[in-house]
Design a protein around this motif. Structure first.
Motif, short mmCIF file in Angstrom:
data_model
loop_
_atom_site.label_atom_id
_atom_site.label_comp_id
_atom_site.label_asym_id
_atom_site.label_seq_id
_atom_site.Cartn_x
_atom_site.Cartn_y
_atom_site.Cartn_z
N LEU A 215 0.97 -1.21 -0.02
CA LEU A 215 0.12 0.02 -0.04
C LEU A 215 1.01 1.29 0.08
O LEU A 215 0.32 2.17 -0.56
N GLY A 216 2.20 1.03 0.50
CA GLY A 216 2.86 2.44 0.41
C GLY A 216 4.26 2.01 1.26
O GLY A 216 4.41 0.87 1.61
N GLU A 217 5.05 2.98 1.46
CA GLU A 217 6.62 2.86 1.73
C GLU A 217 6.63 2.01 3.19
O GLU A 217 7.16 0.96 3.42
N GLU A 218 5.34 2.42 3.98
CA GLU A 218 5.75 1.55 5.41
C GLU A 218 5.27 0.35 5.15
O GLU A 218 5.38 -0.49 6.44
N ASP A 219 4.21 0.19 4.34
CA ASP A 219 3.77 -1.15 4.26
C ASP A 219 4.59 -2.09 3.34
O ASP A 219 4.63 -3.59 3.35
N TYR A 220 5.96 -1.77 3.07
CA TYR A 220 6.54 -2.52 1.98
C TYR A 220 7.80 -3.30 2.81
O TYR A 220 8.33 -2.80 3.87
N LYS A 221 7.89 -4.62 2.52
CA LYS A 221 8.64 -5.59 3.52
C LYS A 221 9.67 -6.29 2.58
O LYS A 221 10.44 -6.90 3.35
N SER A 222 9.50 -6.31 1.39
CA SER A 222 10.29 -6.87 0.53
C SER A 222 10.45 -8.59 0.59
O SER A 222 11.22 -9.32 0.18
N THR A 223 9.58 -9.13 1.51
CA THR A 223 9.39 -10.52 1.65
C THR A 223 8.37 -11.10 0.89
O THR A 223 8.00 -12.44 0.80
N ARG A 224 7.30 -10.40 0.09
CA ARG A 224 6.16 -10.86 -0.30
C ARG A 224 6.74 -11.72 -1.63
O ARG A 224 7.71 -11.34 -2.22
N GLY A 225 5.83 -12.50 -2.19
CA GLY A 225 6.19 -13.29 -3.28
C GLY A 225 6.72 -12.35 -4.45
O GLY A 225 7.74 -12.58 -5.15
#
Ligand SMILES: [Zn+2]
Length: 297
Positions: free
Chosen positions: A226-236
């Protein structure tokens, strides 16, 4: 083909030839003895000359072939006791580093159009322009990278992942607005202009210093981000992109393990086109764009 039959024929012919040669030599020796006994030494002298010539030819060939190899004469052994630059390159680690550098330089010379740094210390050349291609989402990229980009996205979909294009080309005017409003945000909080600029730091690039102005950089994430804060880089999707982008000419521009080199920690979703050859090379050798550029300097 009948190899067994062929071999038998070759063997038969070889034996036949050998017998013939033996007969000829015997005949020659008989002739030599006969002439010499009769006081005619011409055949003997010719024979000696021919044998000497044959030995000389054999020695010559033996020398040529041994020189081709790495055989050192005793003279070389005494001189190599002192280290010379030639000996330094025999260090396997240095030799490997030099080979890597040469390979990088070759790749760079073939792909210069796509391989260059754009950051605070490397502003984009004044008047830099390229042919645009507008994506379905309305964002622009450099037309030259469109084929590779769409191929990558198709492969991503085929692998079962859904992506979202967050950002692509950003023109200088928009970048200026982004930067100014980021600075203004801190000025509003009571900071001086310079302090505010320092605070903004690398989170928003100065105009002319953003890779997005090249049309070669794309922010790409999993569709659920959804946005920068939501980014984890672990999603598929993010994982797939990081692991496969090099096959399509892209590098993950600011990976977590290169923050000390890039100085950028909050842009793991940015992918940068450098061309397939260069991307494969950087991925195989775990090089960031900064490290690659240092290698080709
Ligand atoms: Zn970006």
């Amino acid at each position: 083909m009948d190899f067994k039959g062929l071999w038998t024929t070759i063997k038969k012919n070889a034996i036949h030839l050998f017998k013939k040669a033996r007969k000829a030599i015997k005949r020659y020796i008989r002739k030599l003895v006969k002439h010499t006994k009769a006081g005619d030494y011409s055949v003997l002298i010719y024979t000696i000359f021919a044998l000497v010539a044959l030995i000389l030819i054999i020695v010559m060939f033996a020398n040529i072939f041994s020189l081709g190899g790495k055989k050192k004469s005793t003279l070389d052994i005494t001189t190599t006791e002192v280290a010379t630059p030639a000996d330094v390159t025999e260090d396997p680690q240095i030799a490997a580093q030099m080979a890597l550098k040469q390979q990088a330089m070759d790749i760079y010379s073939r792909n210069k159009d796509f391989i260059f740094l754009v950051d605070e210390n490397h502003p984009l050349a004044e008047g830099y322009s390229f042919e645009h291609h507008t994506l379905n989402c309305g964002l622009d990229i450099d037309k030259r990278i469109y084929n590779d980009f769409s191929e990558m996205l198709n492969a991503c979909n085929m692998a079962g992942y859904e992506y979202n294009i967050i950002n692509a080309y950003i023109d200088k005017a928009t970048q200026t607005e982004l930067y100014n409003s980021a600075v203004a945000h801190y000025v509003d909080q009571g900071l001086l202009e310079e302090e505010a600029q320092a605070q903004v730091g690398k989170s928003v690039d100065k105009p002319g210093c953003s890779e997005h102005e090249t049309g070669l950089a794309i922010d790409l994430t999993d569709v659920e981000v959804l946005g920068e804060e939501d980014y984890k880089s672990t999603r598929g999707t993010d994982q797939w992109l990081m692991n496969n982008c090099h096959k399509y000419g892209f590098i993950n521009r600011y990976p977590a393990n290169k923050v000390s080199v890039t100085g950028v920690s909050d842009e793991q979703w940015q992918f940068r086109y450098v061309g397939r050859e260069a991307a494969e090379f950087m991925a195989a050798n775990n090089l960031s764009l900064e490290e690659f550029m240092e290698l080709v300097q």
